[in-house]
Design an enzyme around this catalytic site. Sequence first.
Site, mmCIF file in Angstrom:
data_model
loop_
_atom_site.group_PDB
_atom_site.id
_atom_site.type_symbol
_atom_site.label_atom_id
_atom_site.label_comp_id
_atom_site.label_asym_id
_atom_site.label_seq_id
_atom_site.Cartn_x
_atom_site.Cartn_y
_atom_site.Cartn_z
ATOM 1 C CG HIS A 50 -13.981 -6.922 -0.994
ATOM 2 N ND1 HIS A 50 -14.080 -5.605 -1.391
ATOM 3 C CD2 HIS A 50 -12.687 -7.271 -1.199
ATOM 4 C CE1 HIS A 50 -12.910 -5.193 -1.831
ATOM 5 N NE2 HIS A 50 -12.050 -6.185 -1.730
ATOM 6 C CB SER A 51 -13.358 -4.347 3.602
ATOM 7 O OG SER A 51 -12.350 -3.456 3.995
ATOM 8 C CG ASN A 52 -10.817 -2.265 -1.632
ATOM 9 O OD1 ASN A 52 -11.651 -2.383 -2.513
ATOM 10 N ND2 ASN A 52 -9.724 -2.978 -1.610
ATOM 11 C CE LYS A 109 -5.966 -9.347 1.347
ATOM 12 N NZ LYS A 109 -6.837 -9.780 0.231
ATOM 13 N N PRO A 129 -5.057 -15.160 -0.359
ATOM 14 C CG PRO A 129 -4.262 -17.059 -1.479
ATOM 15 C CD PRO A 129 -5.421 -16.559 -0.640
ATOM 16 C CG HIS A 178 -2.050 -0.887 1.213
ATOM 17 N ND1 HIS A 178 -3.221 -0.655 1.905
ATOM 18 C CD2 HIS A 178 -2.242 -2.059 0.562
ATOM 19 C CE1 HIS A 178 -4.066 -1.647 1.692
ATOM 20 N NE2 HIS A 178 -3.495 -2.524 0.880
ATOM 21 C CE LYS A 222 -9.656 -11.130 3.589
ATOM 22 N NZ LYS A 222 -10.646 -10.895 2.543
HETATM 23 O O1 GKR Z 1 -6.064 -3.932 0.889
HETATM 24 O O2 GKR Z 1 -4.374 -4.941 0.002
HETATM 25 C C1 GKR Z 1 -5.560 -4.887 0.270
HETATM 26 C C2 GKR Z 1 -6.467 -6.020 -0.132
HETATM 27 O O3 GKR Z 1 -5.761 -6.972 -0.862
HETATM 28 C C3 GKR Z 1 -7.640 -5.515 -0.927
HETATM 29 O O4 GKR Z 1 -7.219 -4.711 -1.979
HETATM 30 C C4 GKR Z 1 -8.497 -6.604 -1.479
HETATM 31 O O5 GKR Z 1 -9.401 -6.064 -2.382
HETATM 32 O O6 GKR Z 1 -9.305 -6.932 0.763
HETATM 33 C C5 GKR Z 1 -9.374 -7.285 -0.509
HETATM 34 C C6 GKR Z 1 -9.692 -8.729 -0.772
HETATM 35 O O7 GKR Z 1 -10.351 -9.322 0.047
HETATM 36 O O8 GKR Z 1 -9.337 -9.259 -1.828
HETATM 37 MG MG MG Z 2 -10.416 -11.123 -1.083
#
Ligand code: GKR
Ligand code: MG
Length: 432
Positions: free
Chosen positions: A327-329, A191, A221, A24, A189
Amino acid sequence: MIKDFRIHPVAVADPPLRSSYGRHAPYALRTVIRLDTTDGISGAAEAHGGEGSLAAFHALREHVLGMDPFALHRLWMRWGAGESAGDRSQTWLVPGENPNDARRRAFAAVEAACLDIIGKAVGRPVCDLLGGRARDAAPFSAYLFYKHGGGGGEGADAREDEYGECLTPEAIVRQCRQMIARYGFREIKLKGGVLEPELEIETIRLLRAEFGPGFPLRIDPNCAWSVETSVRVGLALREELSGGGYLEDPTAGLDGMAEVRRRLLAAGAGIPLASNVAVTGFEDVVPAWRDSAVQIVLSDPHYWGGIRAVQRLGDLCQALGLGLSMHSNNHLGLSLLIMAHSCCATPAMEFACDTHYPWQHEEDEILVGGRLRFENGAVRIPDRPGLGAEVDWDQVARLEEKYWKLPYRRRDDAEEMRKHVDPAWKRILPRW
Ligand code: GKR
Ligand code: MG
């Protein structure tokens, strides 16, 4: 009637979180919109940011000015007709950067702002306008990220780094402990797609050992793994990802996901596969279900086309026997409210929703009264009409000033990797 439509691009400090997309940037981009009616009511909403979103909002503006906030179907019939039919998947483009869903994203924000207006006009919260509450509070999950040191922002605007560098399994367990102590989340969760798969397996195992089976676990992933690796990780984590957990977008494309599912089932592992990468709109749901590629669909009131779209998706998932999550951003409090109303107005939402909210800072909140509070990991629907919060427009103006001063105009996590981690970094799928 809507007489004014204001569009504010904003920049919000964001820590150097990692994913398979890269790293990011020091600022996440969002857009805050405001609609004013001739009756003196204003409504607001938050959406993805950057120049792509901005262009869509400017194009939509002429259709919104003069419209009745109740006439949402008419607006979609005019505006959505121009939607491009191209690839909307998030395999290569992060959510919010794909031009093929720009129209539905812009519509979604206008819908949320119109519902805010309607709620204020009749004195009821948004979810009460949409069939009432399936639940009074929206549960969210602890969204853990491998990250570099740094709390986000730059120079004199740098933020405190609450979680420190987290690039090992042990550091993620520490991050999770901190997050759960502060917010009370009950689901977790991770990432993934960042470290070697063996280390990510170890991370999930350590989380299970620390928090126990009462905290369902999911790992995402973002397509970093081949079919073989996805099956290997799935089998290694068959216990840990069962009982309310899931494996999210392990590999790219519906065909790959279907193959992973077949091989896992053949080996006796029934862990469900979830997706927000391969399934991003109604068009994708039946193919994903027919091929058994996805068992849990991740909704999102931003890019699925609004709060009512999440409700419709919930009905469709129920009819097909699919699960529903969210989902979220990166986002601020106004989006968190849009997500909470979507969750509470959708009976089918059986999993805790994702949220990046813990990664943003008090200094960047745009709601009067500051950050929203979580109780036991959930956000209660405020006892106020509309979305339930007042926007601090002076704060929006400050964040907009920052946006125009900074060079960031789109989210480019690969570029951040090249700047800070490896000048030759490229997104490779599958990486492992
Ligand atoms: O914030 O780096 C991130 C996430 O990878 C995000 O961009 C994804 O869209 O949270 C997201 C996801 O569940 O794929
Ligand atoms: Mg995702």
